[in-house]
Every structure is written in C-alpha cells, then in structure tokens.
Design an enzyme around this catalytic site. Structure first.
Site, PDB file in Angstrom:
ATOM      1  N   HIS A  43     -36.169   1.547  33.679  1.00  0.00           N
ATOM      2  CA  HIS A  43     -35.585   2.603  34.513  1.00  0.00           C
ATOM      3  C   HIS A  43     -34.958   1.958  35.754  1.00  0.00           C
ATOM      4  CE1 HIS A  43     -37.954   5.595  32.298  1.00  0.00           C
ATOM      5  NE2 HIS A  43     -39.081   5.030  32.664  1.00  0.00           N
ATOM      6  N   CYS A  86     -44.811   5.914  34.760  1.00  0.00           N
ATOM      7  CA  CYS A  86     -44.173   4.671  35.216  1.00  0.00           C
ATOM      8  C   CYS A  86     -43.264   4.925  36.416  1.00  0.00           C
ATOM      9  CB  CYS A  86     -43.383   4.051  34.072  1.00  0.00           C
ATOM     10  SG  CYS A  86     -42.403   5.250  33.136  1.00  0.00           S
TER      11      CYS A  86
HETATM   12  P1  NAD Z   1     -47.410   5.354  21.938  1.00  0.00           P
HETATM   13  O1  NAD Z   1     -46.916   6.396  21.019  1.00  0.00           O
HETATM   14  O2  NAD Z   1     -46.692   4.052  22.001  1.00  0.00           O
HETATM   15  O3  NAD Z   1     -48.928   5.002  21.611  1.00  0.00           O
HETATM   16  C1  NAD Z   1     -49.873   6.001  21.393  1.00  0.00           C
HETATM   17  C2  NAD Z   1     -50.928   5.460  20.440  1.00  0.00           C
HETATM   18  O4  NAD Z   1     -51.919   6.456  20.246  1.00  0.00           O
HETATM   19  C3  NAD Z   1     -50.389   5.129  19.062  1.00  0.00           C
HETATM   20  O5  NAD Z   1     -51.016   3.928  18.652  1.00  0.00           O
HETATM   21  C4  NAD Z   1     -50.837   6.300  18.180  1.00  0.00           C
HETATM   22  O6  NAD Z   1     -51.037   5.909  16.830  1.00  0.00           O
HETATM   23  C5  NAD Z   1     -52.154   6.638  18.830  1.00  0.00           C
HETATM   24  N1  NAD Z   1     -52.618   8.008  18.624  1.00  0.00           N
HETATM   25  C6  NAD Z   1     -51.905   9.108  18.337  1.00  0.00           C
HETATM   26  N2  NAD Z   1     -52.712  10.180  18.275  1.00  0.00           N
HETATM   27  C7  NAD Z   1     -53.948   9.742  18.554  1.00  0.00           C
HETATM   28  C8  NAD Z   1     -55.213  10.357  18.629  1.00  0.00           C
HETATM   29  N3  NAD Z   1     -55.368  11.645  18.435  1.00  0.00           N
HETATM   30  N4  NAD Z   1     -56.286   9.571  18.942  1.00  0.00           N
HETATM   31  C9  NAD Z   1     -56.147   8.242  19.172  1.00  0.00           C
HETATM   32  N5  NAD Z   1     -54.966   7.612  19.087  1.00  0.00           N
HETATM   33  C10 NAD Z   1     -53.895   8.351  18.778  1.00  0.00           C
HETATM   34  O7  NAD Z   1     -47.483   6.027  23.383  1.00  0.00           O
HETATM   35  P2  NAD Z   1     -47.380   5.299  24.788  1.00  0.00           P
HETATM   36  O8  NAD Z   1     -45.942   5.089  25.105  1.00  0.00           O
HETATM   37  O9  NAD Z   1     -48.311   4.160  24.817  1.00  0.00           O
HETATM   38  O10 NAD Z   1     -47.855   6.464  25.753  1.00  0.00           O
HETATM   39  C11 NAD Z   1     -49.228   6.718  25.971  1.00  0.00           C
HETATM   40  C12 NAD Z   1     -49.366   7.483  27.267  1.00  0.00           C
HETATM   41  O11 NAD Z   1     -48.870   6.649  28.339  1.00  0.00           O
HETATM   42  C13 NAD Z   1     -48.577   8.791  27.355  1.00  0.00           C
HETATM   43  O12 NAD Z   1     -49.278   9.694  28.173  1.00  0.00           O
HETATM   44  C14 NAD Z   1     -47.296   8.374  28.044  1.00  0.00           C
HETATM   45  O13 NAD Z   1     -46.643   9.438  28.701  1.00  0.00           O
HETATM   46  C15 NAD Z   1     -47.851   7.352  29.039  1.00  0.00           C
HETATM   47  N6  NAD Z   1     -46.872   6.380  29.528  1.00  0.00           N
HETATM   48  C16 NAD Z   1     -45.968   5.819  28.663  1.00  0.00           C
HETATM   49  C17 NAD Z   1     -45.026   4.937  29.159  1.00  0.00           C
HETATM   50  C18 NAD Z   1     -43.986   4.335  28.267  1.00  0.00           C
HETATM   51  O14 NAD Z   1     -42.885   4.029  28.710  1.00  0.00           O
HETATM   52  N7  NAD Z   1     -44.246   4.109  27.002  1.00  0.00           N
HETATM   53  C19 NAD Z   1     -45.022   4.598  30.503  1.00  0.00           C
HETATM   54  C20 NAD Z   1     -45.998   5.133  31.352  1.00  0.00           C
HETATM   55  C21 NAD Z   1     -46.911   6.044  30.845  1.00  0.00           C
END
Ligand code: NAD
Length: 356
Positions: A220, A140
C-alpha cells in the site's frame, strides 16, 4: 516460555508462526489449518505440529499424506495464548472456543473491533492490552498510520490528519482479486473505513481518509497530510521519525522509487519472504509548510502486523515487559531495522515535471 498456538496458517499466520519461533521467550504450540494445501506442507516441513480446523477433521490431511495430530480445540488447550489468523470474520466465530478454554486470544484487523477488548498497536497503546484477555491487532493500513501518528502526537500534537490510501489490489497469492486494469475509488464513500479504524487506537484523533485500489500486489502507499499543533522544520521531523525502530526513512541515495524496488531491496538484504516489517517513508517527501506535514509512506500489507502480533502475545500473557522492552525484544529477535541503510544526510532538492 510462552506456548503460542496459531489458528489459521495463511499469509499472516505463517509469518507470525515464524516470528514466534525466533523469540527467546516463546515457542509455537502448533498451527491449525482448514485445508491440506501447500501451506500445510510448509507447516510440517518447518516442524510445526499440525491441527485440523475443518469439519472433516484429520481425514483430508491424512489423504494428502499429512499428519494432523489433533483438532483446533486440542491446540487451544495446549496453548498459553492463541493468535487467530483466520480470514476476516471467521475469527469472531472462534471467540467462544478461546473463552471456553480460558485462553487469551489475539485477533486480526479483518474482524470488527468488538471482537476484542482492545484494538492494538504496540507503539501507540501497548499498556491498554496488558491484563486483557483479548486484543485485535489492527489492519496493515491502520497499523502503519498509528505507528506514524504516535511519535507525531507525542512530539508536536496532531490537529487533523488527512490521508489518501492507495491500496494494493490483493496479496501475491490472492489470484482472484483485482482490479487488473483499473484505478478504483475504494470505497467510494468518504471517509473510508480506515479513519474510524485508526480512532479505535487514537479515540480523539481528527482524521479523514480516502481509499483507492490499484493493480499491484506489492504494498500500500499512503499520501499523508497532518496538520500539527506546532510548526517543526522538516529536518526535525525526519530525525524524530528516524528514531523509531519500526519506521524506515528511505534515503534518497538508495534510488528507491517505489514499492517494487523496496521489495527488491529487502529480498537482496536477505529478509525472509522479502518482508518489510517497517513503514517505509521516503525521506525527501517529508515536507513541512507552516504546521502542515506532508509525506509518502509504503506499507507491506503482509508483514507490518507481524511484530505487532508478537508484542500483543507478550502484553496479554506475560504482563511484565514494558512496551519499550517488548518492542526491543521483538525487533532484535526478528531483525526489524536490520540490513537497511538508514536516512542520514539532508536530501537534495528535487527538480520535477508536472505532466502527470
Ligand atoms: P489467508 O486467507 O491468507 O489465511 C487464512 C488461513 O486460515 C488460511 O490458511 C485458511 O485455510 C485458514 N482458515 C480458513 N478458515 C479457517 C477456520 N475456520 N479455522 C482455521 N483456519 C481457517 O488470510 P490472511 O491474509 O492471512 O488474513 C488473516 C487475517 O489477517 C484477516 O483478518 C485479515 O484481514 C488480516 N490481515 C491480512 C493482511 C493481508 O494483507 N493479507 C494484512 C493485515 C491483516
């Protein structure tokens, strides 16, 4: 019609799925989840086919009264492209699955850059992902910085960027994160990892970044100083930035003094989940002294990467839309820029005190 599978249905995955749904050229092939939590019930309520990603297969879902119709492998087989939105580091462990199925895959910013051929921000390097099998939509913060740098670099050239990132402690659902009563240099090392991450998109950019983490879940905030190669006036920079569909120049007249009111504004405007897909740049903060540009911007960490994922899907799998066409299509379908009063008049000068 592109069939897009979403592996991981958390903060990012559920937003990407809903964004795919409203695109005229895409449909959701299904979503894979590991646990039958509240987001799994939302997936079913939305009508998405649910696939089991955990070791227990469909059993935990059935026990929770949810119908998982297959495994994550079945989802990948049914998809033209997969968006991996699993937690940081998990995506890399899924890469072989996508390669085995010959299915193009998009990873997220929590993965190391080597997970994919390209680190992607649509406004900066869309073309680099056209024809690739894998792309990584950067974090992000990196997305927010790259969207700002792309027009500045094209219009004026960037000599050096210096950014302090005031980072939210966690997302609203991340109840285990903090701090709850502190202000942390985070990371303490300088530069923070953000500068090198921006360089995965702009390899030649001179950039120093410092990170801090504070007790908020809202957004942020970036304190930005960019030394340009020429010396435009502030009004010209404002007009340049206001022309960008994914940059929102917050007019002084709205009386928005921080992330809380920004989120309130987008909720009032009817945005899904109150999402702010655009960088929010305070118009009156845009200041130029010589060749030094200064401004503040806020980045909604849960939302800004969502349109980028949609463009990445198109770049990997359609290969005919240009960057501008894809960005326009994504923005129109999603409503990026809609419902927000855009910066117009010159801001009045601001009197302030220096007691904090
Ligand atoms: P999150 O924890 O909210 O969601 C992850 C999802 O994946 C959950 O539903 C979890 O149950 C599921 N999961 C866990 N292990 C798994 C597996 N082996 N197979 C399939 N599903 C599985 O995470 P998020 O915040 O959505 O982050 C996801 C990605 O996006 C990460 O790489 C993170 O760095 C990136 N990201 C997050 C944000 C943020 O602020 N949340 C912003 C930009 C990028």
């Amino acid at each position: 019609m592109l069939h897009v599978g979403i592996n991981g249905f958390g903060t990012i995955g559920k937003r990407v799925a809903d964004a795919v749904c409203v695109q005229p050229d895409m449909t959701v092939a299904g979503v894979a989840k590991r646990s039958p939590n509240f987001e799994a019930t939302i997936a079913v309520d939305r009508g998405y086919d649910l696939f089991a990603a955990g070791e227990g297969g469909a059993d935990p879902f059935e026990a929770a009264g949810l119908d998982a119709i297959g495994t994550v492998g079945d989802l990948v087989a049914a998809s033209d492209v997969v968006v991996d939105a699993t937690p940081g580091g998990v995506g890399a462990t899924n890469a072989a699955l996508y390669a085995d199925h010959d299915t193009p895959a998009i990873f997220q910013g929590g993965e190391t850059p080597t997970v994919a051929e390209v680190s992607f921000v649509a406004r900066a390097n869309y073309d680099a992902a056209v024809g690739a099998d894998t792309a990584r939509v950067v974090s992000c913060n990196t997305t927010g910085l790259s969207r700002l740098f792309a027009p500045l670099e094209a219009a004026y050239g960037i000599e050096k960027a210096r950014i302090t990132l005031v980072r939210r402690g966690g997302d609203p659902g991340q109840t285990g994160r903090g701090p709850i009563n502190d202000t942390l240099p985070d990371p303490v090392e300088i530069p923070s990892h953000h500068g090198p991450d921006v360089q995965t998109v702009f390899p030649d950019l001179a950039i120093d970044t410092m990170g801090m983490t504070v007790p908020t879940t809202q957004m942020h905030t970036h304190s930005v100083n960019v030394t340009l190669q020429s010396a435009p006036d502030a009004a010209a920079v404002r007009e340049l930035l206001a022309d960008e569909s994914r940059l929102f120049l917050v007019p002084e007249t709205l009386g928005i003094d921080g992330a809380g009111k920004l989120k309130e504004y987008t909720r009032d405007a009817g945005r899904p989940r109150g999402d702010v897909w655009e960088n929010c740049i305070w118009a009156e903060s845009v200041t130029v002294e010589g060749r030094d540009l200064y401004l503040f911007q806020a980045i909604h960490q849960e939302a800004d990467v969502v349109p980028e994922n949609i463009d990445a899907v198109r770049a990997l799998s359609e290969r005919t839309a240009s960057a501008a066409q894809s960005i326009r299509r994504t923005d129109e379908a999603l409503g990026v820029g809609e419902g927000l009063v855009q910066h117009g008049a010159e801001p009045a000068s601001v009197e302030g005190t220096a007691d904090d």
